[in-house]
Design an enzyme around this catalytic site. Sequence first.
Site, mmCIF file in Angstrom:
data_model
loop_
_atom_site.group_PDB
_atom_site.id
_atom_site.type_symbol
_atom_site.label_atom_id
_atom_site.label_comp_id
_atom_site.label_asym_id
_atom_site.label_seq_id
_atom_site.Cartn_x
_atom_site.Cartn_y
_atom_site.Cartn_z
ATOM 1 N N ARG A 121 -7.153 10.687 -18.743
ATOM 2 C CA ARG A 121 -7.131 10.848 -17.290
ATOM 3 C C ARG A 121 -8.537 10.706 -16.698
ATOM 4 N NH1 ARG A 121 -6.808 15.605 -15.078
ATOM 5 N NH2 ARG A 121 -5.535 16.558 -16.700
ATOM 6 N N TYR B 37 1.615 -2.922 7.618
ATOM 7 C CA TYR B 37 2.625 -2.730 6.576
ATOM 8 C C TYR B 37 3.359 -1.407 6.836
ATOM 9 C CZ TYR B 37 4.567 -1.378 2.083
ATOM 10 O OH TYR B 37 5.415 -0.940 1.104
ATOM 11 N N ASP C 235 -7.867 -2.357 5.073
ATOM 12 C CA ASP C 235 -6.917 -2.881 4.097
ATOM 13 C C ASP C 235 -7.034 -4.397 4.139
ATOM 14 O OD1 ASP C 235 -4.726 -3.894 2.737
ATOM 15 O OD2 ASP C 235 -3.349 -2.309 3.376
ATOM 16 N N LYS D 183 -0.779 -7.136 -5.255
ATOM 17 C CA LYS D 183 -0.591 -8.453 -4.609
ATOM 18 C C LYS D 183 -1.505 -9.490 -5.266
ATOM 19 C CE LYS D 183 1.903 -5.920 -1.811
ATOM 20 N NZ LYS D 183 3.171 -5.438 -2.280
#
Length: 375
Positions: free
Chosen positions: A51, A103, A173, A198
Amino acid sequence: MKTLKPATIAAQASGAIDPLTGGVVPPIQPSTTFVRGEDYALLNGEYAYARYHNDAGVIAETTIASLENAAAALLFPSGMAAIASVFRTLPNNATAVIQKGIYHGTTHWIRSFCQRRDIALHEIDTSDNATLAAIEKADLIFVETPSNPWLKITDIRAAATVAKRTGAVLIVDSTASTPILSQPLNFGADIVMHSATKALNGHSDVLAGVLAFKEKSHLFNRIQSERNDAGTVIGPFDAWLLNRGMRTLPLRVERMCQSAEQVAKFLIDHPAVDDVFYPGLPSFPGHKLARKQMPGGFGFLMSVLIKGNATNALQVAGRLNLFHRATSLGGVESLVEHRHTIEPDTGIPENLLRLSIGIEDPGDLIDDLGQALGQ
Ligand code: PLP
């Protein structure tokens, strides 16, 4: 050393040669835990528990930070996890400004988060400079450029001026742009965010998100420790696949942009099409700004208004053979989506089809669109 160009950074995104084997591709280390010696010291001080450290993740972060001209980057298991990690740093009663018409998953989550945390949320059209300049109070400003699915272009420099005046953090973004086309930190953003699901990965087989920071600031440290301690970390296999995908990022994006420009030009002149939203079209309102802000190209995403209503748009989508009818964007395969079906109550026109242009032959894509529209 001379600054390397994006194509070189990306092609060598695998990092250094593996010292153990000489492999030019990094190994995957799936171990979640790392052994200690008889003296109870870790065999290698960097590795204790997955982690806190993931080699493939660190390679991806280093590559993205270089591509974005950032001081450092942080990888997340999805784009939404990356966005949420920034909003979670806001105290109760803070003020957030976000671009409207982005979005819908982002808007949806931010609305519900701000409501339960008593954060004042203002949704405005940041692509309009006057609206942007009218912001009086903000702790965080979030813009998406080009926006999905309207392709609106926000002036990042203008947003940065407002962020400075109000003392806000500016996060951009840049998913539909990629670091190959635009580098928001160079225009004054504090953080650039990508859904690496993406184009960064580009093969529609990894969920990932990333934040790249202008400075290794207090905010960076806070988000990093919250990510590691609260466990929103990516696994080694996904990070490794992302590294593999990013090696061809500049090639893919270059081809996708070239094809998208051809597709947009074909569509804008087609009698069955009412309008095309694509920053590369000189008739598009954000074109001039996109030319300055996206020096690498206009992107691979566009929206098309089909003449008629929802039925006509769905018929066109249904007749396409090469474009897959699926959500998402930025992959090597072209996709078509009827956004109104997904978000019927957010004002998306019923006749809008969003196209993500892949790396197929552009002539084949145009032929497919031609037959679907009726030549
Ligand atoms: N930002 C944009 C512009 C997107 O299109 C998406 C997803 O479609 C996201 C963020 C969310 O990313 P993810 O699906 O990786 O969580």
